[in-house]
Design an enzyme around this catalytic site. Structure first.
Site, short mmCIF file in Angstrom:
data_model
loop_
_atom_site.label_atom_id
_atom_site.label_comp_id
_atom_site.label_asym_id
_atom_site.label_seq_id
_atom_site.Cartn_x
_atom_site.Cartn_y
_atom_site.Cartn_z
N CYS A 63 -2.89 -35.44 11.03
CA CYS A 63 -3.18 -34.27 9.88
C CYS A 63 -3.37 -35.14 8.46
CB CYS A 63 -1.75 -33.48 9.43
SG CYS A 63 -0.14 -34.25 9.10
N ARG A 77 2.82 -32.66 9.24
CA ARG A 77 2.16 -31.46 9.74
C ARG A 77 2.01 -31.83 11.15
NH1 ARG A 77 -2.84 -29.37 6.42
NH2 ARG A 77 -2.76 -31.14 5.56
#
Lengths: 290, 73
Positions: free
Chosen positions: A239, A244
């Site tokens: 990410c 994430r």
């Protein structure tokens, strides 16, 4: 018959936490993006770990070092046989980041609270501002780290240039195309926009239901299969800074059972700032060729 | 204490979708704003009234979002 998660033991429900939050061998830890959220109210008995200060080496830009982690674990009353339940805001972004690091250090029983802080609050469950303390434990240094869970730059470059692994970019579509260099409202932390050549875009949130819980195994499988992510070869999730992608790594590895999934925590803040390395802009090349 | 009147809504702010989450906690009202995609928290305010908490959260979130540059692809 509906499929089951490959490793259901790593996920607990809010009901489970309600029933087990006072168990002596269970330690609940909140890890938030918004590191002050814990003070506002948290699950009774939960401790807070600060991802900025306690779960990374800010000098080396690295995962937490052993001495720092040992101090965190022992002062949290955690020993090798403790069941650690992690939860946090933003659907468990940094909770998953903590989970990933604990697995690198070999902690056996780590679990995520499905739905995280959001679900606990939305269900109107008990919150407290009391900060608990636990008797200090000992935690022996692991014999080795499981760095097979982590992607370093050379492996990512090989995946991009030779297709040796599937690259899944879990940022938002506008970050993926290069229209924006950071999530809306956040500071730009890279020189260039776009994505790693060869990557496919499956935003992390596609793995979640509205209440923050993970989608069913069949739904998850469809979400990733639609972008060609099927576990047929190694998967590298990335990410912007690796949190994430920890969430997606968790879903792919533990919920879908794509065991050879690894997390590239260098992510776009590394790749997007490299010298002499290409980026791809716009839609995924293979997607636009359809 | 327990959260009461938990609500979520999505609005547009400075050209971006923003999710507003609000609830009452103890004697205070909490309002959080996130940027929907990817879902990162932009602002969280507590106040004696729900209106004041939302006003502050929207103000801070709008200020942050207004700084986001769109680049030509």
């Amino acid at each position: 018959m509906a499929a089951a998660y490959a490793h259901p033991e790593v996920l607990v429900s809010t009901d489970w936490v309600e029933q087990h939050k006072n168990d002596k061998n269970v330690r609940i830890v909140e890890v938030d993006v918004d590191t002050d959220a814990y003070k506002q109210g948290h699950i009774p008995g939960a401790l807070a770990w600060d991802w900025r200060a306690q779960l990374c080496d800010t000098v080396r830009r690295d995962i937490v070092g052993w001495e720092q982690l040992e101090n965190l674990l022992t002062t949290s009353g955690i020993s090798p046989d403790t069941t650690i339940i992690i939860y946090g805001d933003n659907n468990n972004w940094f909770a998953a980041w903590a989970f990933w690091q604990l697995k690198i250090y070999g902690h056996k029983d780590v679990r995520l609270l499905n739905g995280g802080r959001k679900k606990w609050i939305a269900e109107g469950r008990e919150l407290t501002q009391d900060v608990p303390s636990y008797a200090k434990t000992t935690y022996p240094k692991p014999a080795s780290l499981d760095l097979s869970l982590r992607a370093y730059l050379p492996k990512v470059q090989e995946a991009s240039s030779k297709g040796s692994a599937q690259l899944v970019d879990v940022r938002g579509p506008q970050e993926f195309t290069g229209e924006i260099l950071a999530p809306p409202g956040l500071p730009e932390t890279c020189q260039r926009g776009g994505h790693i050549p060869g990557a496919r875009n499956v935003p992390w949130g596609k793995a979640c239901n509205e209440d923050g819980t993970f989608k069913s195994p069949d739904e998850l499988k469809s979400v990733y299969a639609a972008e060609g992510i099927d576990g047929s070869k190694q998967i590298i999730a990335y990410c912007r800074i690796g949190e994430r992608s920890s969430h997606t790594w968790f879903a792919l590895k533990y919920l879908l059972g794509y065991d050879n999934t690894i997390n590239y925590d260098g992510s776009w803040t590394e790749w997007g700032n490299l010298v002499g390395v290409p980026v791809e802009k716009g839609q995924a090349a293979s997607a636009s060729a359809k | 204490m327990k959260a009461e009147n938990y609500q979520e809504k999505t609005i547009e702010l400075s050209g971006w979708p923003v999710r507003i989450t609000s609830y009452k906690l103890g004697d205070e009202y909490v309002c959080e704003a996130d940027n929907v995609s990817p879902g990162a928290r932009l602002a969280r305010f507590t106040s004696a009234t729900a209106e004041e908490a939302e006003k502050n959260a929207l103000s801070k979130a709008g200020h942050m979002l207004a700084k986001t540059k769109r680049h030509e692809v």
